[in-house]
Write an enzyme that holds these catalytic residues in place. Structure first.
Site, PDB file in Angstrom:
ATOM      1  N   ASN A 147      -0.335  10.633   5.609  1.00 55.56           N
ATOM      2  CA  ASN A 147      -1.590  10.189   6.217  1.00 55.56           C
ATOM      3  C   ASN A 147      -2.691  11.251   6.167  1.00 55.56           C
ATOM      4  OD1 ASN A 147      -1.356   7.355   7.484  1.00 55.56           O
ATOM      5  ND2 ASN A 147       0.621   8.341   7.887  1.00 55.56           N
ATOM      6  N   GLU A 169       6.036   5.026   7.332  1.00 54.00           N
ATOM      7  CA  GLU A 169       5.672   6.144   6.461  1.00 54.00           C
ATOM      8  C   GLU A 169       6.454   7.397   6.827  1.00 54.00           C
ATOM      9  OE1 GLU A 169       1.133   4.631   5.550  1.00 54.00           O
ATOM     10  OE2 GLU A 169       1.515   5.992   7.219  1.00 54.00           O
ATOM     11  N   THR A 175       0.865  -1.185   0.000  1.00 57.00           N
ATOM     12  CA  THR A 175       0.000   0.000   0.000  1.00 57.00           C
ATOM     13  C   THR A 175       0.902   1.236   0.000  1.00 57.00           C
ATOM     14  OG1 THR A 175      -0.254  -0.258   2.412  1.00 57.00           O
ATOM     15  CG2 THR A 175      -2.024  -1.081   1.004  1.00 57.00           C
ATOM     16  N   THR A 221      -0.365  -2.862  11.182  1.00 60.04           N
ATOM     17  CA  THR A 221      -1.063  -3.038   9.904  1.00 60.04           C
ATOM     18  C   THR A 221      -0.138  -3.744   8.963  1.00 60.04           C
ATOM     19  OG1 THR A 221      -2.383  -2.058   8.219  1.00 60.04           O
ATOM     20  CG2 THR A 221      -0.455  -0.904   8.729  1.00 60.04           C
ATOM     21  N   THR A 228      -6.846  10.459  -0.785  1.00 62.24           N
ATOM     22  CA  THR A 228      -6.947  11.342  -1.931  1.00 62.24           C
ATOM     23  C   THR A 228      -5.657  11.391  -2.729  1.00 62.24           C
ATOM     24  OG1 THR A 228      -6.320  13.235  -0.548  1.00 62.24           O
ATOM     25  CG2 THR A 228      -8.668  12.800  -0.829  1.00 62.24           C
ATOM     26  N   LYS A 278       4.143  -6.872   3.943  1.00 59.74           N
ATOM     27  CA  LYS A 278       3.849  -5.476   3.661  1.00 59.74           C
ATOM     28  C   LYS A 278       3.537  -4.797   4.979  1.00 59.74           C
ATOM     29  CE  LYS A 278       0.420  -3.470   3.410  1.00 59.74           C
ATOM     30  NZ  LYS A 278      -0.370  -2.554   4.338  1.00 59.74           N
TER      31      LYS A 278
END
Length: 408
Positions: free
Chosen positions: A403, A281, A158, A195, A408, A184
């Protein structure tokens, strides 16, 4: 080329989930994402003994429910089907039906029993799966051009910045045993599990109860010892498939090479866990926290998790600020009873706290050390013999950017 980790375990260069005998994998773009691969599979020539561990989040996604029920039937699966870009979580009865449809459609293509297919999803929560696109992807996924472990590794991602994979080999009963893995995970990473999706394959022969015990033990030492941002997802899962094609004698706790197999599984799991932590991230650094001198392992783990989960520690390391006060603060609120007057803390090679008091340090030197990509923090409680290791990453401005606009 192969690189030895020690005298008994070999890390295979470019090793992956297809390194063990009898496993294939692949991935395809079916249209869940705009351009990137979003549907992947792993397949074993024969049904494989399979054990799994799953998220502790009470909002458990539909695919996890389906997979757990399938494994419970006879503790075997033969294939894993994964989609990314959509978590199929908080989607009600429709989500459960869609997960079963994914299972049935892929089983039909493979010519195997429905419950021999595990399904899982990752991505945006609360949005129904685009089932027509997924069905079309399933029809195409076994084509030769969609075959390859690298395609599978890309299809499950992702917000990850890169693939995560490893394989090791070791010798048991005169047979070469391989253990491969892919994962992942980048955001919403927090004990327990985070996650993350982890897929481990092995051609070792092992019964279900022993495999499940091994996975649980190793997960507590590896996947459950990482944190990126304090959020725990709805879709976390680690599966281990063992198809027995190496033809070793069945592994049990009494087998003379049991500890070697456990060590091989740990090497794979720890590597995947560290790759996930490093790929947080917006992360720029991997943080490893070693806690020693605890009265018990549970306490050592709790303190390690408290430190790597502290946003104040993480931001200080991003900013190369040797603010050791944030580290001892995390130790203090971990919930573990300790004697503050015995605690010592070292950042890299620099001792910053000794017996609960600040040590003399060259702040410029410590700050320079914190500019590195791999940061080590050592905490010695001086109260016992137990130890544990935890992994995390720094927290940067980019984490907020990623995040804030995730959908979007």
């Amino acid at each position: 080329m192969q690189v030895m980790t020690n005298g008994n375990i070999t890390i295979v260069k470019d090793g992956n989930v297809t390194t063990p005998i009898g496993f294939t994998a692949g991935g395809v773009h079916c249209g869940i994402k705009r351009k990137r691969l979003d549907l992947g599979y792993v397949y074993s020539d024969v049904p494989a003994t399979t054990a799994g561990v799953y998220t502790t989040n009470l909002f458990q996604a539909a695919p996890l429910v389906v997979t757990q029920k399938s494994i419970e039937i006879d503790q075997k699966i033969q294939a894993i089907l994964v989609n990314s870009g959509n978590a199929n979580a908080c989607t009600g009865d429709q989500g459960l039906q869609d997960a079963y449809t994914m299972q049935t459609e892929f089983a039909k293509i493979l010519g195997i029993k429905d419950h021999y297919v595990a399904v899982t999803s990752t991505g945006v929560i609360g949005v129904p799966l685009p089932m027509e696109k997924i069905k079309e992807g399933i029809q195409q996924i076994l084509q030769e051009e969609h075959s390859g472990a690298d395609l599978f590794q890309k299809a499950i991602l992702t917000t990850d910045t890169g693939i995560k994979n490893i394989a090791v080999q070791l010798e048991i009963d005169g047979k070469i045993i391989s253990i491969g893995g892919a994962a992942k995970g980048s955001g919403m990473i927090h004990p327990n599990m985070a996650t993350m999706l982890g897929f481990i394959t092995t051609d070792a022969k092992i019964d279900y109860s022993e495999l499940w015990d091994a996975l649980k033990q190793i997960t507590n030492q590896t996947f459950n010892m990482i944190s990126v941002d304090g959020d725990s997802s709805t879709n976390d899962m680690v599966l281990v498939m063992a198809n027995g094609k190496a033809e070793n004698k069945t592994l049990t706790k009494e087998h003379p090479s049991w500890s070697l197999f456990i060590e091989g599984l740990k090497v794979v799991s720890e590597s995947l866990a560290k790759q996930i932590a490093r790929d947080g991230e917006g992360a720029t650094k991997l943080i490893e926290v070693n806690v020693a001198g605890a009265e018990n392992v549970e306490g050592a783990r709790a303190i390690g998790k408290a430190i790597i989960s502290s946003n104040l520690v993480k931001t200080a390391i991003y900013g190369t600020d040797p603010n050791w006060g944030r580290i001892v603060c995390a130790v203090g609120y971990s919930g573990v009873l300790i004697d503050p007057n015995r605690v010592s803390v070292t950042i890299g090679p620099y001792q910053v706290v000794e017996k609960g008091l600040p040590s003399q340090m060259d702040e410029a030197e410590v700050k320079k050390y914190l500019e590195q990509e791999n940061i080590h923090i050592y905490v010695d409680l001086n109260q016992g013999e137990a130890a544990a290791t935890a992994w995390g990453c720094d927290l940067s401005y980019d984490y907020v950017k990623i995040n804030a606009s995730y959908r979007t």
